[in-house]
Motif scaffolding. Sequence first.
Motif, mmCIF file in Angstrom:
data_model
loop_
_atom_site.group_PDB
_atom_site.id
_atom_site.type_symbol
_atom_site.label_atom_id
_atom_site.label_comp_id
_atom_site.label_asym_id
_atom_site.label_seq_id
_atom_site.Cartn_x
_atom_site.Cartn_y
_atom_site.Cartn_z
ATOM 1 N N LEU A 1 0.867 -1.189 -0.142
ATOM 2 C CA LEU A 1 -0.039 0.086 0.037
ATOM 3 C C LEU A 1 0.786 1.141 0.069
ATOM 4 N N LYS A 2 0.775 2.024 -0.871
ATOM 5 C CA LYS A 2 1.477 3.210 -1.109
ATOM 6 C C LYS A 2 0.509 4.322 -0.922
ATOM 7 N N VAL A 3 0.769 5.609 -0.498
ATOM 8 C CA VAL A 3 0.209 6.731 -0.259
ATOM 9 C C VAL A 3 0.436 7.888 -1.109
ATOM 10 N N ILE A 4 -0.530 8.683 -1.621
ATOM 11 C CA ILE A 4 -0.123 9.876 -2.408
ATOM 12 C C ILE A 4 -1.474 10.834 -2.196
ATOM 13 N N ASP A 5 -1.282 11.733 -1.444
ATOM 14 C CA ASP A 5 -2.147 12.773 -1.401
ATOM 15 C C ASP A 5 -2.355 14.046 -2.156
ATOM 16 N N GLN A 6 -1.357 14.320 -2.650
ATOM 17 C CA GLN A 6 -1.229 15.529 -3.531
ATOM 18 C C GLN A 6 -1.207 15.125 -4.967
ATOM 19 N N PRO A 7 -1.413 15.651 -5.971
ATOM 20 C CA PRO A 7 -1.353 15.088 -7.405
ATOM 21 C C PRO A 7 0.169 15.577 -7.661
ATOM 22 N N CYS A 8 1.097 14.486 -7.796
ATOM 23 C CA CYS A 8 2.325 14.588 -7.889
ATOM 24 C C CYS A 8 2.870 13.392 -8.898
ATOM 25 N N ALA A 9 3.135 13.866 -10.285
ATOM 26 C CA ALA A 9 3.442 12.656 -11.024
ATOM 27 C C ALA A 9 4.935 11.980 -10.597
ATOM 28 N N LEU A 10 5.850 12.715 -10.112
ATOM 29 C CA LEU A 10 7.100 12.286 -9.506
ATOM 30 C C LEU A 10 6.872 11.221 -8.534
ATOM 31 N N ALA A 11 6.152 11.573 -7.430
ATOM 32 C CA ALA A 11 5.813 10.640 -6.326
ATOM 33 C C ALA A 11 4.973 9.494 -6.918
ATOM 34 N N LEU A 12 4.120 9.722 -7.951
ATOM 35 C CA LEU A 12 3.337 8.393 -8.504
ATOM 36 C C LEU A 12 4.300 7.502 -9.091
ATOM 37 N N SER A 13 5.303 8.166 -9.972
ATOM 38 C CA SER A 13 6.176 7.552 -10.842
ATOM 39 C C SER A 13 7.249 6.810 -9.539
ATOM 40 N N GLY A 14 7.524 7.219 -8.576
ATOM 41 C CA GLY A 14 8.347 6.560 -7.462
ATOM 42 C C GLY A 14 7.821 5.331 -6.733
ATOM 43 N N HIS A 15 6.464 5.508 -6.651
ATOM 44 C CA HIS A 15 5.402 4.370 -6.036
ATOM 45 C C HIS A 15 5.486 3.487 -7.085
ATOM 46 N N ILE A 16 5.184 3.833 -8.435
ATOM 47 C CA ILE A 16 5.260 2.726 -9.415
ATOM 48 C C ILE A 16 6.535 1.808 -9.477
ATOM 49 N N ALA A 17 7.567 2.588 -9.519
ATOM 50 C CA ALA A 17 8.906 1.966 -9.670
ATOM 51 C C ALA A 17 9.269 0.967 -8.485
ATOM 52 N N ALA A 18 8.863 1.523 -7.204
ATOM 53 C CA ALA A 18 8.838 0.584 -5.917
ATOM 54 C C ALA A 18 8.383 -0.715 -6.245
ATOM 55 N N LEU A 19 6.938 -0.422 -6.572
ATOM 56 C CA LEU A 19 6.227 -1.694 -6.701
ATOM 57 C C LEU A 19 6.585 -2.322 -8.086
ATOM 58 N N ALA A 20 7.175 -2.051 -8.966
ATOM 59 C CA ALA A 20 7.548 -2.733 -9.951
ATOM 60 C C ALA A 20 8.503 -3.849 -9.747
ATOM 61 N N SER A 21 9.172 -3.745 -8.670
ATOM 62 C CA SER A 21 10.082 -4.763 -8.079
ATOM 63 C C SER A 21 9.550 -5.650 -7.367
ATOM 64 N N LYS A 22 8.128 -5.681 -7.028
ATOM 65 C CA LYS A 22 7.553 -6.644 -6.273
ATOM 66 C C LYS A 22 6.710 -7.709 -7.366
ATOM 67 N N ARG A 23 6.599 -8.889 -6.624
ATOM 68 C CA ARG A 23 5.832 -9.798 -7.440
ATOM 69 C C ARG A 23 4.525 -9.808 -6.898
#
Length: 183
Positions: free
Chosen positions: A149-171
Motif C-alpha cells: 500500500l502506497k500513499v499519495i495525497d497531492q497530485p504529483c507525477a514524480l511521487a506516483l512514478s516513484g511508487h510505481i517504480a517501487a512496486l515494479a520490483s515486487k511480484r
Amino acid sequence: MLNERDKQRQRRHRKRFEARIDAAAMVIAINSYCLKPALLNMILAMLAELPDRIRSRIHLYGIDHGEEDNLFKDLDFKSYTKYGVPFHHAGLDGQEDLSAHYAAIDVLIVAEDNETGLNAVRYALSAGCSVITKSKIADKINLHIKDRLKVIDQPCALALSGHIAALASKRRKFDCALASAVI
C-alpha cells in the motif's frame, strides 16, 4: 487437483490472455468512478517520469463501471501515442466480475477517499493487488499488508512514478489473497 494459489494464477493468466496482456507486464488499473481529468493528467505525467525499463513493462487497465467512457478513450490514445503504453478498457458486468479484473492487475490507483474508494482498496488488497491511494484510506487498512500500500495525497507525477517504480520490483502476492486480507 489445483490448490487455491494455482487457481488464482490460472484465473490471472486467463484474464490477461483474454485482454492480450503480456504475462510479464506490470498492469496498473484505474476504476472509472475515480477517473477525473486531474488523475488522467497525473497518470500521463507519471508515464513521462518513469524510466524506460519500467515504462516498457507497463500496461494500463481501465475498469469501466459505465460512467466515464470518454476519459478512458483519451487515456488510451495518449498513453499509447505519447509513451507506447498500451491500454485495456474492461467493462464491468456486475460486482462478481470485479474479481476477474483484479486477478489480472498488479496495482490499483484509487484517488477517491470515500466509502467507495475504501471498498475498492480493501477488495484489491484482499485479491493480492498492490494499491496507491490517499492517506485517509490507507489509515483504515490493517498493518500486515501495508507493504503493498502506497500513499499519495497531492497530485504529483514524480511521487506516483516513484511508487510505481517501487512496486515494479515486487511480484504479485497470491499468498496475501489466500491469507484473507479482509480489512
